[in-house]
Design an enzyme around this catalytic site. Structure first.
Site, PDB file in Angstrom:
ATOM      1  N   LYS A   1       9.751 -14.315  16.895  1.00 39.48           N
ATOM      2  CA  LYS A   1       9.853 -15.723  17.301  1.00 39.48           C
ATOM      3  C   LYS A   1      10.995 -16.416  16.558  1.00 39.48           C
ATOM      4  CE  LYS A   1       7.266 -20.046  17.637  1.00 39.48           C
ATOM      5  NZ  LYS A   1       5.934 -20.678  17.611  1.00 39.48           N
TER       6      LYS A   1
ATOM      7  N   ARG B   1      -9.511  19.143  52.680  1.00 35.12           N
ATOM      8  CA  ARG B   1      -8.310  18.732  53.425  1.00 35.12           C
ATOM      9  C   ARG B   1      -7.166  18.429  52.461  1.00 35.12           C
ATOM     10  NH1 ARG B   1      -8.706  13.265  56.802  1.00 35.12           N
ATOM     11  NH2 ARG B   1      -8.096  12.422  54.781  1.00 35.12           N
TER      12      ARG B   1
ATOM     13  N   THR C   1       3.067   2.337   1.988  1.00 34.43           N
ATOM     14  CA  THR C   1       4.518   2.209   2.176  1.00 34.43           C
ATOM     15  C   THR C   1       5.208   1.980   0.833  1.00 34.43           C
ATOM     16  OG1 THR C   1       4.155   1.247   4.363  1.00 34.43           O
ATOM     17  CG2 THR C   1       6.333   0.969   3.390  1.00 34.43           C
TER      18      THR C   1
ATOM     19  N   TYR D   1      22.073   4.560  43.644  1.00 30.20           N
ATOM     20  CA  TYR D   1      21.412   3.803  44.722  1.00 30.20           C
ATOM     21  C   TYR D   1      20.078   4.476  45.030  1.00 30.20           C
ATOM     22  CZ  TYR D   1      23.946   7.397  47.466  1.00 30.20           C
ATOM     23  OH  TYR D   1      24.465   8.564  47.952  1.00 30.20           O
TER      24      TYR D   1
ATOM     25  N   ARG E   1      -0.822  18.319  65.850  1.00 33.36           N
ATOM     26  CA  ARG E   1      -0.904  19.592  65.131  1.00 33.36           C
ATOM     27  C   ARG E   1      -0.310  20.732  65.947  1.00 33.36           C
ATOM     28  NH1 ARG E   1      -2.562  20.341  60.407  1.00 33.36           N
ATOM     29  NH2 ARG E   1      -3.183  18.152  60.415  1.00 33.36           N
TER      30      ARG E   1
ATOM     31  N   HIS F   1      14.135  17.468  51.701  1.00 37.68           N
ATOM     32  CA  HIS F   1      13.443  16.245  52.124  1.00 37.68           C
ATOM     33  C   HIS F   1      11.949  16.334  51.850  1.00 37.68           C
ATOM     34  CE1 HIS F   1      17.204  14.935  53.782  1.00 37.68           C
ATOM     35  NE2 HIS F   1      17.265  15.957  54.607  1.00 37.68           N
TER      36      HIS F   1
ATOM     37  N   GLY G   1       0.752  -1.233   0.000  1.00 38.30           N
ATOM     38  CA  GLY G   1       0.000   0.000   0.000  1.00 38.30           C
ATOM     39  C   GLY G   1       0.784   1.286   0.000  1.00 38.30           C
TER      40      GLY G   1
ATOM     41  N   GLU H   1      21.670  21.505  45.335  1.00 40.80           N
ATOM     42  CA  GLU H   1      21.886  20.218  44.666  1.00 40.80           C
ATOM     43  C   GLU H   1      21.399  20.213  43.227  1.00 40.80           C
ATOM     44  OE1 GLU H   1      23.189  17.320  45.505  1.00 40.80           O
ATOM     45  OE2 GLU H   1      23.535  17.417  47.648  1.00 40.80           O
TER      46      GLU H   1
END
Length: 512
Positions: free
Chosen positions: A138, A508, A37, A220, A436, A277, A35, A329
């Protein structure tokens, strides 16, 4: 090792396909194609044998049937060292096919369209492509399977250097990529179709299906004795950021960078965030990026040392000069101007990440022993009109701006979370305490700037009046919190007694 004499090429993504076909032709390889392609390759000046000449059947069923035929599949699946296989090919005049170049209908692109119809989804499920890919993979010892235009140049180079052959390691690598593609393709189809007809309004999937290639090996994990890697689907955000300079990224760098980047997305004005952090030790928005950084830094300059930064504007030279005064950093920003790159370029270890600012709405996934927890992202934005003033005194306009700013920052602090703030500036943060009132005390203890005249933001309700009373000792004038405690009346009464304005949001923002 496979010697390539004949190749089948049928691709949706035609990037580089003409160049590949020309390179194969120059190596003496016969090209079979289909087609669109085939037309593209022929227009590029390369002779093509149409697949219908091989099968004896025309392309039919609106293109659904092209390559599914024994005269194609047999040529791909036959094991060259198996005499019976080769005898069968000879008896039925089936040609060997030594290379299969296929990529698939763009199902995921269609599936992502808004209001896409079922018929369009079904028509974009590729059948022949996956069949050819699996068959070739395969039989990888004898057949090269190529599913990505990225591999075309290397394949041509290797074949040129080895006079038309591809090595077994290359064949195996290509087969691995092929099986990964078909697995991902089937997964995309299954995931999208599972949302049709059954619980279509469900926000979260009925089956959690996550597949992401390894994008980066890390030295790590959180600690040196833990192994770690970054996996990414390249959909934006920190995981897809481009590293412009600096040392290799660590696990903790990435976690902090993501926390900083998520926080900075809350703001429309030029804003800066400093993270340590995963908690903000400074955050500010102002008329210029440099001013916002100065305000963020002055809130906690000690904690800012060795921190991670994020900006919601391209980093400019003035801001970069401020940043360069202390050790950090890593930095995440949408871009960096030439002046900023020049200033920060001398800090060879400083990691600079250029992040696509396009918002991402990925589900939040957390592993627990034996399973995974999944939730939608906390993307709620405060609407002043939907908030409730609970005290006798309403906030002034300046207090409102401070409350709204503090609420945005508080959403990104580990619970129990307390933020002392002014309009456009976090003044101090009390993070991660088990009670809190202790977060209130920690925030006051860490304050570098004066707390008198600040407002207080709390990610969840105050269970007792003690937190309000403690904050009032340090000069706060207003409080924003979700409300919802059985003792709300006592807390509001304490605020009235202390002359504070108090706003309930009804939302919250716990963060664990």
């Amino acid at each position: 090792m496979a010697f390539i004499k004949r190749a089948l090429i049928s691709v949706t993504d035609k990037t580089g396909v003409v160049e590949l076909a020309a390179g194969l032709r120059d190596l003496g390889v016969e090209i079979i194609s289909t087609g669109g392609t085939a037309r593209a390759i022929e227009q590029g000046g390369v002779t093509v044998r149409d697949v219908s000449e091989v099968t004896g059947f025309p392309e039919m069923l609106d293109g659904r049937l092209k390559t599914i035929h024994p005269r194609v599949a047999g040529g791909v699946l036959a094991i060259r060292k198996n005499a019976e296989h080769m005898k069968s090919l000879a008896e039925h005049q089936i040609p060997n096919i030594d290379m299969v170049v296929v990529n698939l209908y763009a199902f995921e692109k269609v599936a992502a369209k808004k209001d896409v119809h079922m018929a369009e989804l079904i028509e974009n499920i590729d059948i022949g492509g996956p069949t050819m890919i699996r068959a070739a993979a395969k039989n990888y010892q004898d057949v090269a399977v190529v599913v990505s235009p990225d591999d075309y140049p290397a394949i041509l180079q290797e074949m040129h250097e080895s006079k038309g052959e591809l090595s077994e390691p290359t064949l195996w690598r290509l087969a691995q990529k092929a099986f990964a593609l078909t697995a991902a393709y089937d997964r995309a189809i299954s995931t999208r179709l599972s949302r049709i007809g059954v619980d279509e309004d469900a926000v979260l999937p009925s089956v959690l299906d996550i597949r992401a290639p390894r994008a980066l090996d890390l030295r790590y994990g959180e600690n040196p004795h833990q192994s770690a890697a970054l996996y990414s689907n390249r959909r934006g955000g920190i995981a897809s950021a481009e590293q412009l300079q600096g040392k290799e990224l660590s696990y903790n760098n990435l976690v902090d960078l993501d926390a900083a980047w998520q926080l900075i997305q809350e703001f429309d004005q030029p804003a800066s965030a400093i993270i340590k952090h995963t908690n903000p030790c400074g955050c500010s928005e102002s008329v210029t990026l440099a001013q916002s950084y100065r305000c963020a830094f002055e809130a906690d300059p000690v904690s800012a040392y060795g921190g991670v930064l994020a900006f919601n504007r391209a980093l400019d030279e003035e801001t970069a000069r401020e940043v360069a005064k202390t050790f950090v950093e890593a930095i995440a920003a949408p871009d960096y101007d030439s002046g900023a790159r020049s200033v920060l370029g001398g800090k060879k270890n400083l990691r600079l990440l250029k992040v696509d600012p396009t918002p991402t709405e990925e589900p939040v996934v957390k592993s627990i022993s034996g399973g995974y927890l999944v939730q939608t992202p906390d993307s709620h934005r405060l609407d002043r009109a939907q908030s409730q003033v609970k005290t006798e005194r309403a906030p002034t306009e300046d207090e409102w701006r401070a409350l709204e700013f503090g609420w945005k920052v508080c959403k990104h602090v580990k619970s129990n979370a307390i933020v002392y703030a002014r309009a456009g500036q976090s003044v101090s943060v009390g993070a991660g305490q088990m009670s809190r009132v202790d977060s209130v005390k920690v925030g006051a203890m860490k304050a570098v700037l004066p707390l008198k005249g600040t407002v207080l933001a709390s990610d969840a309700f105050f269970p007792f009046a003690d937190g309000i009373e403690e904050a009032a000792k340090h000069g706060i004038t207003a409080v924003i919190q979700p409300g919802g405690s059985v003792r709300d009346d006592e807390v509001v009464a304490a605020a009235n007694r202390l002359g504070l304005a108090m706003v309930f949001t009804g939302i919250r923002h716990f963060r664990h």
